[in-house]
Design a protein around this motif. Structure first.
Motif, PDB file in Angstrom:
ATOM      1  N   ASN A   1       0.789  -1.225   0.000  1.00  0.00           N
ATOM      2  CA  ASN A   1       0.000   0.000   0.000  1.00  0.00           C
ATOM      3  C   ASN A   1       0.825   1.280   0.000  1.00  0.00           C
ATOM      4  O   ASN A   1       0.398   2.281  -0.572  1.00  0.00           O
ATOM      5  N   PHE A   2       1.983   1.249   0.664  1.00  0.00           N
ATOM      6  CA  PHE A   2       2.795   2.467   0.749  1.00  0.00           C
ATOM      7  C   PHE A   2       3.855   2.529  -0.354  1.00  0.00           C
ATOM      8  O   PHE A   2       4.374   3.596  -0.646  1.00  0.00           O
TER       9      PHE A   2
ATOM     10  N   PRO B   1       1.436   2.724  -5.142  1.00  0.00           N
ATOM     11  CA  PRO B   1       1.697   4.085  -5.629  1.00  0.00           C
ATOM     12  C   PRO B   1       2.800   4.147  -6.693  1.00  0.00           C
ATOM     13  O   PRO B   1       2.836   5.079  -7.492  1.00  0.00           O
TER      14      PRO B   1
ATOM     15  N   PHE C   1     -11.104  -6.053  20.704  1.00  0.00           N
ATOM     16  CA  PHE C   1     -11.187  -5.301  19.448  1.00  0.00           C
ATOM     17  C   PHE C   1     -10.051  -5.708  18.508  1.00  0.00           C
ATOM     18  O   PHE C   1     -10.263  -5.910  17.307  1.00  0.00           O
TER      19      PHE C   1
ATOM     20  N   ARG D   1      -8.995  -4.115  -8.909  1.00  0.00           N
ATOM     21  CA  ARG D   1      -9.579  -3.027  -8.099  1.00  0.00           C
ATOM     22  C   ARG D   1     -10.116  -3.578  -6.775  1.00  0.00           C
ATOM     23  O   ARG D   1      -9.938  -2.971  -5.719  1.00  0.00           O
TER      24      ARG D   1
ATOM     25  N   MET E   1      -7.260  -4.229  -4.497  1.00  0.00           N
ATOM     26  CA  MET E   1      -6.673  -2.979  -3.993  1.00  0.00           C
ATOM     27  C   MET E   1      -7.540  -2.383  -2.889  1.00  0.00           C
ATOM     28  O   MET E   1      -7.030  -1.980  -1.836  1.00  0.00           O
ATOM     29  N   LEU E   2      -8.864  -2.355  -3.108  1.00  0.00           N
ATOM     30  CA  LEU E   2      -9.756  -1.738  -2.116  1.00  0.00           C
ATOM     31  C   LEU E   2      -9.752  -2.513  -0.791  1.00  0.00           C
ATOM     32  O   LEU E   2      -9.763  -1.918   0.288  1.00  0.00           O
TER      33      LEU E   2
ATOM     34  N   ARG F   1      -6.501  -1.873   0.956  1.00  0.00           N
ATOM     35  CA  ARG F   1      -6.580  -0.564   1.623  1.00  0.00           C
ATOM     36  C   ARG F   1      -7.438  -0.662   2.892  1.00  0.00           C
ATOM     37  O   ARG F   1      -7.133  -0.027   3.910  1.00  0.00           O
ATOM     38  N   THR F   2      -8.511  -1.450   2.812  1.00  0.00           N
ATOM     39  CA  THR F   2      -9.352  -1.646   4.003  1.00  0.00           C
ATOM     40  C   THR F   2      -8.514  -2.240   5.124  1.00  0.00           C
ATOM     41  O   THR F   2      -8.587  -1.805   6.285  1.00  0.00           O
TER      42      THR F   2
ATOM     43  N   THR G   1      -5.292  -1.998   5.465  1.00  0.00           N
ATOM     44  CA  THR G   1      -4.338  -0.974   5.923  1.00  0.00           C
ATOM     45  C   THR G   1      -5.017  -0.059   6.940  1.00  0.00           C
ATOM     46  O   THR G   1      -4.437   0.260   7.987  1.00  0.00           O
ATOM     47  N   MET G   2      -6.256   0.324   6.635  1.00  0.00           N
ATOM     48  CA  MET G   2      -7.025   1.176   7.563  1.00  0.00           C
ATOM     49  C   MET G   2      -7.252   0.448   8.896  1.00  0.00           C
ATOM     50  O   MET G   2      -7.017   1.021   9.964  1.00  0.00           O
TER      51      MET G   2
ATOM     52  N   ILE H   1      -4.378  -0.032  11.683  1.00  0.00           N
ATOM     53  CA  ILE H   1      -3.993   1.041  12.621  1.00  0.00           C
ATOM     54  C   ILE H   1      -4.660   0.834  13.987  1.00  0.00           C
ATOM     55  O   ILE H   1      -3.955   0.760  15.004  1.00  0.00           O
ATOM     56  N   PRO H   2      -6.003   0.685  14.061  1.00  0.00           N
ATOM     57  CA  PRO H   2      -6.592   0.359  15.378  1.00  0.00           C
ATOM     58  C   PRO H   2      -6.201  -1.032  15.881  1.00  0.00           C
ATOM     59  O   PRO H   2      -6.061  -1.237  17.090  1.00  0.00           O
TER      60      PRO H   2
ATOM     61  N   TYR I   1      -2.903  -0.722  17.547  1.00  0.00           N
ATOM     62  CA  TYR I   1      -3.079   0.033  18.804  1.00  0.00           C
ATOM     63  C   TYR I   1      -3.579  -0.904  19.901  1.00  0.00           C
ATOM     64  O   TYR I   1      -3.068  -0.901  21.021  1.00  0.00           O
ATOM     65  N   SER I   2      -4.589  -1.700  19.544  1.00  0.00           N
ATOM     66  CA  SER I   2      -5.164  -2.633  20.523  1.00  0.00           C
ATOM     67  C   SER I   2      -4.116  -3.623  21.015  1.00  0.00           C
ATOM     68  O   SER I   2      -3.951  -3.841  22.223  1.00  0.00           O
TER      69      SER I   2
ATOM     70  N   LEU J   1     -10.761   5.015   0.407  1.00  0.00           N
ATOM     71  CA  LEU J   1      -9.778   3.933   0.269  1.00  0.00           C
ATOM     72  C   LEU J   1      -8.876   4.109  -0.957  1.00  0.00           C
ATOM     73  O   LEU J   1      -7.771   3.579  -0.996  1.00  0.00           O
TER      74      LEU J   1
ATOM     75  N   LEU K   1      -4.414   7.030  -0.232  1.00  0.00           N
ATOM     76  CA  LEU K   1      -3.636   6.478   0.889  1.00  0.00           C
ATOM     77  C   LEU K   1      -3.662   7.400   2.120  1.00  0.00           C
ATOM     78  O   LEU K   1      -3.886   6.912   3.236  1.00  0.00           O
TER      79      LEU K   1
ATOM     80  N   THR L   1      -6.931   7.043   3.813  1.00  0.00           N
ATOM     81  CA  THR L   1      -7.016   5.721   4.447  1.00  0.00           C
ATOM     82  C   THR L   1      -6.358   5.754   5.829  1.00  0.00           C
ATOM     83  O   THR L   1      -6.905   5.223   6.806  1.00  0.00           O
TER      84      THR L   1
ATOM     85  N   ALA M   1      -8.523   7.746   8.169  1.00  0.00           N
ATOM     86  CA  ALA M   1      -9.677   6.929   8.581  1.00  0.00           C
ATOM     87  C   ALA M   1      -9.257   5.905   9.641  1.00  0.00           C
ATOM     88  O   ALA M   1     -10.003   5.640  10.588  1.00  0.00           O
ATOM     89  N   GLY M   2      -8.065   5.343   9.492  1.00  0.00           N
ATOM     90  CA  GLY M   2      -7.550   4.390  10.481  1.00  0.00           C
ATOM     91  C   GLY M   2      -7.351   5.047  11.842  1.00  0.00           C
ATOM     92  O   GLY M   2      -7.670   4.453  12.887  1.00  0.00           O
TER      93      GLY M   2
ATOM     94  N   LEU N   1     -10.786   5.650  13.372  1.00  0.00           N
ATOM     95  CA  LEU N   1     -11.286   4.378  13.908  1.00  0.00           C
ATOM     96  C   LEU N   1     -10.618   4.038  15.241  1.00  0.00           C
ATOM     97  O   LEU N   1     -11.249   3.501  16.146  1.00  0.00           O
ATOM     98  N   THR N   2      -9.328   4.357  15.334  1.00  0.00           N
ATOM     99  CA  THR N   2      -8.591   4.083  16.576  1.00  0.00           C
ATOM    100  C   THR N   2      -9.179   4.892  17.735  1.00  0.00           C
ATOM    101  O   THR N   2      -9.383   4.357  18.835  1.00  0.00           O
TER     102      THR N   2
ATOM    103  N   MET O   1     -12.399   3.394  18.716  1.00  0.00           N
ATOM    104  CA  MET O   1     -12.169   2.129  19.424  1.00  0.00           C
ATOM    105  C   MET O   1     -11.728   2.387  20.882  1.00  0.00           C
ATOM    106  O   MET O   1     -12.205   1.705  21.803  1.00  0.00           O
TER     107      MET O   1
END
Lengths: 160, 49
Positions: free
Chosen positions: A28-29, A33, A92, A131, A134-135, A138-139, A141-142, A145-146, A149-150, B5, B8, B11, B14-15, B18-19, B22
């Motif tokens: 993704n990074f 790209p 979570f 596509r 990719m989507l 990306r989901t 990747t999003m 992040i949480p 963290y968890s 999405l 980048l 995205t 959004a992450g 969401l954090t 959460m």
């Protein structure tokens, strides 16, 4: 001895997790790209060589992360509490990790097999599969992040 | 959602959002669990009535 076994399972969980999320973030990074900047004649180096190899370690890293994570939760006795949000801090993260692993094995990998020509498909199906992959990548990747963290905050409370 | 999405930076934002959600949800669930699930359900039922 039991402590060492729990430690070893956690160590394997983290190693597999770094393999998985590291390659997810590479896709993704870096790779996605960069693709438009690569000349057409050089693109097969990515699509025929690098991407299939990366996808192998990506999906098995995901499988290993989930496997060792579930073993760890069972050994530590918090599986039920976490999955039912009686321990939401790790719950979570576990649910997000499971959703992400599902995406890898049942959406991204099947779509990438079509997009990269690993399986036979109509010419029209390839862009749509690319596509979709990719989507959902990306989901993930999003969600990573949480999820991270968890996972980290359970071991290292952020003091919030 | 696909517009977010496809980008980048969006995205990642959004992450992070969401954090935050959460963390808030975790704190709420933990405070509910600490005071007893039965009490929380009872309070909720009283509010609904």
């Amino acid at each position: 001895m039991e402590d060492f076994i729990v430690f070893s399972v956690r160590y394997l969980h983290v190693i597999c997790g770094i393999m998985w999320i590291g390659i997810l973030w590479y896709f993704n990074f870096v790779q996605i790209p960069s693709m438009p900047k690569i000349p057409d004649e050089q693109k097969p180096a990515i699509s025929k060589v690098i991407a299939p190899e990366a996808l192998f370690w990506f999906r098995w890293g995901a499988a290993g992360t989930v496997l060792f994570g579930l073993i760890l939760a069972a050994m530590n006795g918090y599986m039920h509490e976490a999955m039912t949000f009686q321990q939401p801090d790790i719950g979570f993260g576990m649910w997000l990790g499971l959703i992400m692993a599902f995406n890898v094995w049942f959406i991204i990998w099947p779509a990438q097999k079509i997009a990269l020509g690993i399986v036979e498909a109509d010419a029209d199906a390839k862009p749509a599969a690319g596509r979709r992959a990719m989507l959902f990548s990306r989901t993930n990747t999003m969600l990573s992040i949480p999820m991270l963290y968890s996972m980290i905050s359970v071991q290292n409370p952020p003091g919030l | 959602m696909s517009k977010i999405l496809e980008s980048l930076p969006l995205t990642v934002v959004a992450g992070i959002v969401l954090t935050v959600i959460m963390v808030f949800a975790t704190n709420q669930l933990e405070s509910m669990n600490q005071s007893g699930p039965e009490k929380a359900i009872s309070d909720l039922q009283k509010k609904m009535n």
